[in-house]
Every structure is written in C-alpha cells, then in structure tokens.
Design an enzyme around this catalytic site. Structure first.
Site, PDB file in Angstrom:
ATOM      1  N   GLU A 147    -104.188 -24.859 -86.606  1.00 35.87           N
ATOM      2  CA  GLU A 147    -103.609 -25.379 -85.469  1.00 35.87           C
ATOM      3  C   GLU A 147    -104.085 -24.544 -84.301  1.00 35.87           C
ATOM      4  O   GLU A 147    -103.544 -23.458 -84.125  1.00 35.87           O
ATOM      5  CB  GLU A 147    -102.047 -25.406 -85.478  1.00 35.87           C
ATOM      6  N   GLU A 241     -92.569 -32.663 -83.038  1.00 33.31           N
ATOM      7  CA  GLU A 241     -92.183 -31.311 -82.915  1.00 33.31           C
ATOM      8  C   GLU A 241     -91.424 -31.125 -81.557  1.00 33.31           C
ATOM      9  O   GLU A 241     -92.032 -31.552 -80.728  1.00 33.31           O
ATOM     10  CB  GLU A 241     -93.448 -30.226 -83.023  1.00 33.31           C
TER      11      GLU A 241
HETATM   12 MN    MN Z   1     -97.350 -27.511 -83.047  1.00 31.85          MN
END
Ligand code: MN
Length: 290
Positions: A147, A241
């Site tokens: 990420e 998220e």
């Molecule tokens: Mn994230």
C-alpha cells in the site's frame, strides 16, 4: 463482482473475543462480504475464535498492518529489519489461519513521518524481506499487497508507480499493489491514470474520503475512481476504510493522526459507505467500456 469490505476500525479499537464478534456481526449486518482485520500485533488475535466467528456470520477476512520504526524492514539497521521480518511472518501465519487470502497495508516500511529519504540499502532490505515473505505466502495461495501511502506516513512508497517498481525489485508473482484513494488524493494528480498504470497488478483497493470520514462528503472524485476500476477489469476487494476518534486503536489511531471525531455511529457510516460504493460501481459498470 468485487468483494465489498469494511475495515475493523469502523467498529472496534481492539480484538478481544467480544470486540471481534461485534465487528464481524456488524460487517455481516450491513451486507459486506469481507472484514479487514488489523494485525499490528498479531499475538492479540485469538485465531480459533476469529475463524469461528467469520464462519458463523459468513464473512471473509483480509488482514493488514503497518510496520513501526522499531520493525522497519526498509531501515539500514539490520536488527530493526530482522524484527520486522519476524513480525511479518507472524502476521502472515495469523492471516492464513483466520482464512485470509491477503496480507496488505504498509508492510514495506514504517507508518511514520520520516526525517530523510530512503537509502538504497534500505530499499534492498525491504525487497529481500518481502521476497521471502512472498515465497511463504505463495505456499498458502496468498497475496501480499503493498500500500503506497502519503509522504507523511512513509518515505518509501508514496504512489502506485513506486509500488510497481518495488514489485519488479521483489520479483514475485503474488505481490500486488494495494491502492488507497485517500493517499492517492494527496500524491496523485490523476486518480484514474494511477489506477490504470497499475492495471492487472492492482490486487486490493481502499476507498476512503479525503478526510477519512463519510464517503461523498469530502473532495474525492469517486466517479473517476470507480470508472477506472471497471476499465482495468479490477476483480479484487474494495474495502471501506474510515477512522474517527470515536473508535480508537491506541497504536493505529495515533500513527494515522486520527485526532478528530468525524463520525460516531459505526453502523450508519458502514451502511452508507456500502451503498455509496455499490451505487458507484454499478453506475461505472453501466457507463464504462471495460
Ligand atoms: Mn489504506
């Protein structure tokens, strides 16, 4: 169709047996397919209880973590690299044992505001550790997701292009890019272009608003994002998220600088987010040539 997921921090700040049940039950009640479980400390997960609860509620799991400076595999300090590698292997084992196909997040460096750029040696350390972790993951048919996060949370991978370069350096087929719109909004001028350049290397996707609160109330152009996901034929999970000071993980919330109370009602937030993603992806599928 993509699995729609929700991060556990929408529900709970810890992972006791009661907390995991609350989070997994809420995930199922709001119609999500998947819950993302943070594994910053894999030892706090009761693997058997979590696995049983996931099965009971019919929810799949993904797992993620971010390293700290003490466990930074992109460091020049061999001891920190070794601690990070041990942590990642523990996290991979817990992810596998709860039934997750994914170990993703900031598994490449610390979640930290670095005071200097990465070194060549640190970059090589990261690639070596992740090559060994990818080998181990492949044995269980698991994917690692790198990420990229914004410049205040890592100095190593800030864009999808950085992640693609790291994947080349690692040289393993089961390492993918895990993009997050919240970070892309800070680092990428062209959200759709960033997704398109990842193409079939995109394996996990975080949807978050520019302020990490309710989807649709910030400044991100989600129409472009959803259309790009359809255009590249993305089949992986799309996980919501969001963080608020209403639900606090003592470690993660401070690392992510969650000081504001952007929401208080987890269920309302989760229901609206799922509807927003579903409607957005449906509209993108109707209007986009894949
Ligand atoms: Mn994230």
């Amino acid at each position: 169709m993509n699995d729609l997921g929700v991060h556990a921090l929408v529900w709970v700040g810890g992972w006791s047996e009661e907390e995991s049940r609350e989070a997994i039950a809420g995930t199922a009640a709001c119609g999500y397919d998947l819950i993302e479980i943070p594994l910053l400390d894999p030892s706090r997960v009761d693997v058997e209880a979590t696995r049983q609860q996931l099965e009971e509620y019919g929810v799949r799991a993904a797992a993620s973590l971010g390293l700290s400076l003490d466990t930074d595999i992109s460091s020049d300090d061999d001891e920190a690299v070794a601690r990070g590698e041990a942590l990642l292997h523990n996290a991979l084992a817990v992810a596998r044992d709860v039934g997750s196909r994914y170990l993703c997040g900031v598994i490449h460096s610390a979640i930290a505001r670095y005071a200097k750029p990465p070194t060549e040696r640190g970059r090589a350390n990261c690639a070596e550790v992740l090559r060994r972790l990818a080998d181990k993951a492949a044995a269980s048919d698991m994917l690692l997701g790198l990420e990229p996060v914004n410049r205040y949370e890592s100095n190593l991978l800030n864009t999808g292009d950085h992640a693609l370069d790291m994947i080349d350096l690692i040289g393993a087929d089961n390492v993918c890019v895990h993009l997050d719109v919240y970070h892309m909004n800070i680092e990428d001028g062209d959200l759709a272009g960033a997704i398109e350049r990842c193409g079939d290397k995109l394996g996990y996707f975080h949807v978050g608003e520019s302020h990490r609160g309710y989807l649709g109330t910030g400044s991100i152009d989600f129409t472009q994002v959803f259309r790009a996901l359809v255009r590249v034929g993305y089949q992986g999970p799309i996980t919501f998220e969001s963080f608020s000071s209403a639900v606090v993980d003592p470690q993660l919330s401070t690392a992510l600088a969650i000081w504001r109370d952007l929401w208080t009602d987890s269920e309302d937030l989760a229901r609206r987010a799922r509807a927003f993603i579903e409607a957005g992806m449906d509209a993108a599928r109707r209007t986009t040539w894949a």
